[in-house]
Scaffold this motif. Structure first.
Motif, PDB file in Angstrom:
ATOM      1  N   ARG A 143      28.399  47.467  31.509  1.00 24.25           N
ATOM      2  CA  ARG A 143      29.355  47.926  30.494  1.00 24.25           C
ATOM      3  C   ARG A 143      28.782  49.016  29.582  1.00 24.25           C
ATOM      4  O   ARG A 143      29.514  49.651  28.838  1.00 24.25           O
ATOM      5  N   TRP A 144      27.478  49.225  29.613  1.00 22.11           N
ATOM      6  CA  TRP A 144      26.854  50.173  28.686  1.00 22.11           C
ATOM      7  C   TRP A 144      26.802  51.602  29.202  1.00 22.11           C
ATOM      8  O   TRP A 144      26.479  52.522  28.458  1.00 22.11           O
ATOM      9  N   TYR A 145      27.147  51.819  30.449  1.00 19.17           N
ATOM     10  CA  TYR A 145      27.117  53.181  30.992  1.00 19.17           C
ATOM     11  C   TYR A 145      28.070  54.136  30.251  1.00 19.17           C
ATOM     12  O   TYR A 145      27.667  55.245  29.881  1.00 19.17           O
ATOM     13  N   LEU A 171      34.804  58.737  36.182  1.00 20.74           N
ATOM     14  CA  LEU A 171      36.212  58.407  35.971  1.00 20.74           C
ATOM     15  C   LEU A 171      36.565  57.051  36.573  1.00 20.74           C
ATOM     16  O   LEU A 171      37.311  56.267  35.983  1.00 20.74           O
ATOM     17  N   ALA A 172      36.032  56.770  37.752  1.00 23.71           N
ATOM     18  CA  ALA A 172      36.361  55.525  38.452  1.00 23.71           C
ATOM     19  C   ALA A 172      35.492  54.341  38.016  1.00 23.71           C
ATOM     20  O   ALA A 172      35.844  53.186  38.272  1.00 23.71           O
ATOM     21  N   TYR A 173      34.382  54.616  37.364  1.00 25.85           N
ATOM     22  CA  TYR A 173      33.376  53.601  37.061  1.00 25.85           C
ATOM     23  C   TYR A 173      33.940  52.323  36.439  1.00 25.85           C
ATOM     24  O   TYR A 173      33.668  51.223  36.946  1.00 25.85           O
ATOM     25  N   PRO A 174      34.732  52.392  35.358  1.00 27.46           N
ATOM     26  CA  PRO A 174      35.217  51.138  34.760  1.00 27.46           C
ATOM     27  C   PRO A 174      36.026  50.284  35.744  1.00 27.46           C
ATOM     28  O   PRO A 174      35.914  49.052  35.746  1.00 27.46           O
ATOM     29  N   PHE A 175      36.816  50.934  36.583  1.00 32.25           N
ATOM     30  CA  PHE A 175      37.643  50.191  37.535  1.00 32.25           C
ATOM     31  C   PHE A 175      36.799  49.614  38.667  1.00 32.25           C
ATOM     32  O   PHE A 175      37.058  48.505  39.143  1.00 32.25           O
ATOM     33  N   VAL A 176      35.780  50.368  39.085  1.00 24.84           N
ATOM     34  CA  VAL A 176      34.875  49.869  40.121  1.00 24.84           C
ATOM     35  C   VAL A 176      34.111  48.654  39.593  1.00 24.84           C
ATOM     36  O   VAL A 176      33.931  47.663  40.303  1.00 24.84           O
ATOM     37  N   VAL A 177      33.670  48.722  38.340  1.00 25.66           N
ATOM     38  CA  VAL A 177      32.982  47.576  37.734  1.00 25.66           C
ATOM     39  C   VAL A 177      33.933  46.386  37.677  1.00 25.66           C
ATOM     40  O   VAL A 177      33.577  45.265  38.051  1.00 25.66           O
ATOM     41  N   TYR A 178      35.158  46.620  37.232  1.00 24.21           N
ATOM     42  CA  TYR A 178      36.137  45.537  37.090  1.00 24.21           C
ATOM     43  C   TYR A 178      36.414  44.858  38.431  1.00 24.21           C
ATOM     44  O   TYR A 178      36.413  43.633  38.531  1.00 24.21           O
ATOM     45  N   VAL A 179      36.630  45.663  39.460  1.00 26.35           N
ATOM     46  CA  VAL A 179      36.970  45.120  40.777  1.00 26.35           C
ATOM     47  C   VAL A 179      35.731  44.632  41.525  1.00 26.35           C
ATOM     48  O   VAL A 179      35.756  43.596  42.181  1.00 26.35           O
ATOM     49  N   GLY A 180      34.622  45.376  41.400  1.00 31.46           N
ATOM     50  CA  GLY A 180      33.469  45.082  42.231  1.00 31.46           C
ATOM     51  C   GLY A 180      32.450  44.140  41.646  1.00 31.46           C
ATOM     52  O   GLY A 180      31.494  43.764  42.339  1.00 31.46           O
ATOM     53  N   LEU A 181      32.623  43.745  40.395  1.00 29.23           N
ATOM     54  CA  LEU A 181      31.616  42.926  39.738  1.00 29.23           C
ATOM     55  C   LEU A 181      31.375  41.604  40.464  1.00 29.23           C
ATOM     56  O   LEU A 181      30.251  41.120  40.518  1.00 29.23           O
ATOM     57  N   SER A 197      38.521  42.958  30.973  1.00 32.55           N
ATOM     58  CA  SER A 197      39.790  43.681  31.138  1.00 32.55           C
ATOM     59  C   SER A 197      40.037  44.648  29.982  1.00 32.55           C
ATOM     60  O   SER A 197      40.530  45.755  30.187  1.00 32.55           O
ATOM     61  N   TRP A 198      39.714  44.268  28.753  1.00 31.41           N
ATOM     62  CA  TRP A 198      39.880  45.156  27.604  1.00 31.41           C
ATOM     63  C   TRP A 198      38.924  46.336  27.717  1.00 31.41           C
ATOM     64  O   TRP A 198      39.293  47.467  27.434  1.00 31.41           O
ATOM     65  N   TRP A 199      37.664  46.046  28.066  1.00 28.77           N
ATOM     66  CA  TRP A 199      36.667  47.096  28.227  1.00 28.77           C
ATOM     67  C   TRP A 199      37.136  48.096  29.285  1.00 28.77           C
ATOM     68  O   TRP A 199      37.049  49.312  29.092  1.00 28.77           O
ATOM     69  N   THR A 200      37.655  47.586  30.407  1.00 30.00           N
ATOM     70  CA  THR A 200      38.122  48.443  31.495  1.00 30.00           C
ATOM     71  C   THR A 200      39.300  49.300  31.039  1.00 30.00           C
ATOM     72  O   THR A 200      39.335  50.504  31.315  1.00 30.00           O
ATOM     73  N   LEU A 201      40.245  48.702  30.333  1.00 23.62           N
ATOM     74  CA  LEU A 201      41.409  49.436  29.856  1.00 23.62           C
ATOM     75  C   LEU A 201      40.990  50.572  28.921  1.00 23.62           C
ATOM     76  O   LEU A 201      41.453  51.704  29.051  1.00 23.62           O
ATOM     77  N   TYR A 202      40.089  50.276  28.000  1.00 18.27           N
ATOM     78  CA  TYR A 202      39.680  51.314  27.047  1.00 18.27           C
ATOM     79  C   TYR A 202      38.844  52.391  27.733  1.00 18.27           C
ATOM     80  O   TYR A 202      39.146  53.586  27.637  1.00 18.27           O
ATOM     81  N   THR A 203      37.771  51.994  28.419  1.00 17.00           N
ATOM     82  CA  THR A 203      36.852  52.988  28.975  1.00 17.00           C
ATOM     83  C   THR A 203      37.429  53.710  30.192  1.00 17.00           C
ATOM     84  O   THR A 203      37.005  54.824  30.498  1.00 17.00           O
ATOM     85  N   GLY A 204      38.381  53.092  30.878  1.00 20.04           N
ATOM     86  CA  GLY A 204      38.946  53.712  32.067  1.00 20.04           C
ATOM     87  C   GLY A 204      40.254  54.441  31.845  1.00 20.04           C
ATOM     88  O   GLY A 204      40.648  55.266  32.665  1.00 20.04           O
ATOM     89  N   LEU A 205      40.923  54.193  30.697  1.00 23.73           N
ATOM     90  CA  LEU A 205      42.218  54.822  30.473  1.00 23.73           C
ATOM     91  C   LEU A 205      42.373  55.348  29.049  1.00 23.73           C
ATOM     92  O   LEU A 205      42.570  56.534  28.833  1.00 23.73           O
ATOM     93  N   ILE A 206      42.275  54.465  28.071  1.00 20.44           N
ATOM     94  CA  ILE A 206      42.570  54.855  26.687  1.00 20.44           C
ATOM     95  C   ILE A 206      41.629  55.954  26.196  1.00 20.44           C
ATOM     96  O   ILE A 206      42.076  56.920  25.566  1.00 20.44           O
ATOM     97  N   ALA A 207      40.341  55.848  26.482  1.00 22.10           N
ATOM     98  CA  ALA A 207      39.391  56.882  26.032  1.00 22.10           C
ATOM     99  C   ALA A 207      39.758  58.246  26.602  1.00 22.10           C
ATOM    100  O   ALA A 207      39.659  59.264  25.906  1.00 22.10           O
ATOM    101  N   TYR A 208      40.207  58.290  27.862  1.00 24.84           N
ATOM    102  CA  TYR A 208      40.594  59.564  28.468  1.00 24.84           C
ATOM    103  C   TYR A 208      41.914  60.069  27.908  1.00 24.84           C
ATOM    104  O   TYR A 208      42.100  61.283  27.757  1.00 24.84           O
ATOM    105  N   LEU A 209      42.839  59.160  27.592  1.00 26.10           N
ATOM    106  CA  LEU A 209      44.091  59.581  26.960  1.00 26.10           C
ATOM    107  C   LEU A 209      43.813  60.176  25.577  1.00 26.10           C
ATOM    108  O   LEU A 209      44.384  61.203  25.209  1.00 26.10           O
TER     109      LEU A 209
END
Length: 192
Positions: free
Chosen positions: A88-90, A25-35, A160-172
């Motif tokens: 991004r492929w995870y 669940l946190a992975y996209p945001f961790v990638v975005y912030v921690g990259l 940022s788009w990848w993070t938005l989709y994989t971290g939020l939109i996909a779950y919505l």
């Protein structure tokens, strides 16, 4: 009665599963912030350790072993390549694993949705069994589309788009699918 060793193994399996869920669940945001601050090798090491713990704990099925082995191979590739773009492929890998789980259940044994339905209603009528098979097909379609979108974003979109989709939109979208299926199930249940 479970022995203390079995109870400990079951608890370890649940803990590893919960950790993987939270990391997922946190992975996209961790990638975005921690990259910028963390190397892909560190991501690979931490993610690989969780998957290895999951693989080594508790009773496993051939499918769960395959998913874990695939994730571990991904972590190995990520660690060896140390390439940030691979991070991004995870989510694509996880979608494809779930696609395999749901699609495979349609061809061997009982579909996933039927198994879940039988947890609360062991004696399903034939109409409900057909319905659960159809719902499993809907989930197969969702995972195909989700993997496709996540792949396109991994290849061509800003982080940022990848993070938005994989971290939020996909779950919505997943939540909407769950809710929609629940509403339809209530209607089907009332008709039969």
């Amino acid at each position: 009665m479970q022995t203390p060793a079995r109870t400990g193994t079951a608890n370890a399996s649940r803990l590893a599963g919960l950790a993987l869920l939270l990391v997922g669940l946190a992975y996209p945001f961790v990638v975005y912030v921690g990259l910028e601050q963390l190397s892909p090798r560190l991501f690979a090491l931490l993610l690989g350790a969780l998957w290895l713990a999951r693989l080594c704990s508790g009773k496993q099925t051939p499918l769960s072993n395959t998913v874990a082995a695939t994730a571990l191979l991904f972590c190995l590739l990520l660690g060896l390549a140390d390439e940030p773009a691979l991070l991004r492929w995870y989510p694509v890998l996880i979608s494809l694993a779930l696609l395999g789980l749901f699609a495979g259940s349609l061809y061997s044994g009982m579909p996933i949705i039927e198994r879940l339905a039988r947890l609360s209603e062991p004696e399903l009528p034939p109409a409900a069994v057909r319905y659960t098979r159809q719902v499993t097909w809907v989930w197969v379609g969702y995972f195909i589309v989700n993997a496709g979108i996540a792949s396109a974003l991994a290849l061509w979109a800003p982080l940022s788009w990848w993070t938005l989709y994989t971290g939020l939109i996909a779950y919505l979208l997943m939540g909407l699918l769950f809710a929609g299926e629940w509403l339809i199930r209530q209607r089907v249940r009332n008709v039969t």
